[in-house]
Design an enzyme around this catalytic site. Sequence first.
Site, short mmCIF file in Angstrom:
data_model
loop_
_atom_site.label_atom_id
_atom_site.label_comp_id
_atom_site.label_asym_id
_atom_site.label_seq_id
_atom_site.Cartn_x
_atom_site.Cartn_y
_atom_site.Cartn_z
N HIS A 51 0.37 4.36 -2.57
CA HIS A 51 0.13 5.72 -2.08
C HIS A 51 1.28 6.67 -2.43
CE1 HIS A 51 -3.41 5.11 0.91
NE2 HIS A 51 -3.52 4.32 -0.15
N ARG A 81 0.82 -1.22 0.00
CA ARG A 81 0.00 0.00 0.00
C ARG A 81 0.86 1.27 0.00
NH1 ARG A 81 -3.14 2.66 4.33
NH2 ARG A 81 -5.04 3.57 3.42
N HIS A 104 -6.26 -5.74 -2.68
CA HIS A 104 -7.08 -5.86 -1.45
C HIS A 104 -7.38 -7.32 -1.12
CE1 HIS A 104 -8.72 -1.45 -1.30
NE2 HIS A 104 -7.43 -1.54 -1.06
N ASN A 143 -3.72 8.60 4.68
CA ASN A 143 -2.55 7.98 5.34
C ASN A 143 -2.57 8.07 6.87
OD1 ASN A 143 -1.43 7.38 2.82
ND2 ASN A 143 -0.42 9.37 2.67
#
Length: 320
Positions: A66, A62, A193, A94
Amino acid sequence: MASFCSRLTISLALFVLILGSANAQLSTSFYYSSCPKLLSTVKSTVQSAISKEARMGASLLRLFFHDCFVNGCDGSILLDDTSSFTGEKNANPNRNSARGFDVIDNIKSAVEKVCPGVVSCADILAITARDSVQILGGPTWDVKLGRRDAKTASLSAANNGIPPPTSNLNQLISRFSALGLSTKDLVALSGGHTIGQARCTNFRARIYNETNIDSSFAKTRQSSCPRASGSGDNNLAPLDLQTPTTFDNYYFKNLVQKKGLLHSDQQLFNGGSTDSIVRGYSTNPSSFSSDFVSAMIKMGDISPLTGSSGEIRKNCRRVN
């Protein structure tokens, strides 16, 4: 005249070369001679972190998402706030959520021991994401390297650049498209996911208010996520109920059964244009794996700093 034409041709060729140089400078062999032990050093540290906590693999994957979605894959997510800029760590997507920064610190320290001042934090994020997927049972790929590190970060770009879990399908498609990622890339990357967890505050509205959800699944999730906002906000639930620490295609099987945890997850299978892609991945894990790999490589190509741009940080949390 002939020499003018040839000079013009050379100038145009150079111009085209410069235009294409950002991605051309990324190469799977970038550190072969300058840091031959890089990949084994990173992998052993990632393996150790995931052995201690399987969830860490999802957290590290992740971080790369990001990072790339905010001004490109430049390691900006790793920078702590300073007096001259507010970093991305406290942006809405975040704050109380992005994690694994200490693992990246450990990897950077280990890499600095074997080849000091050579490998960027941005590249460490890219390698770590690949290793995390592979260690948890997913596919592997050769990571393109040669990115350099940003000297600044942007809170506002992080707030605006990372799609929130409340996004609808059109919003998701348009955000990915703005970064050069196709609708198929969107669905494949969302398959990340298949590992990891989400906080109650990010799925509360879905499990209490939405109708395109399996009722027994909703009840299961409600047991640890109270309806009242402010109560149990940080309680965690796996994004993939079936195999939360194995990288597989169960995420897509869940969506077909209306068991997507986040609103944005279930949007991918809700009578829209992506239903057929989700259905395909739910029955064909190898198709998902190969499309995920292609999309990860594509995402890793988003606006890298190369050549003399940026720097090679000594400490991933601050500029040199």
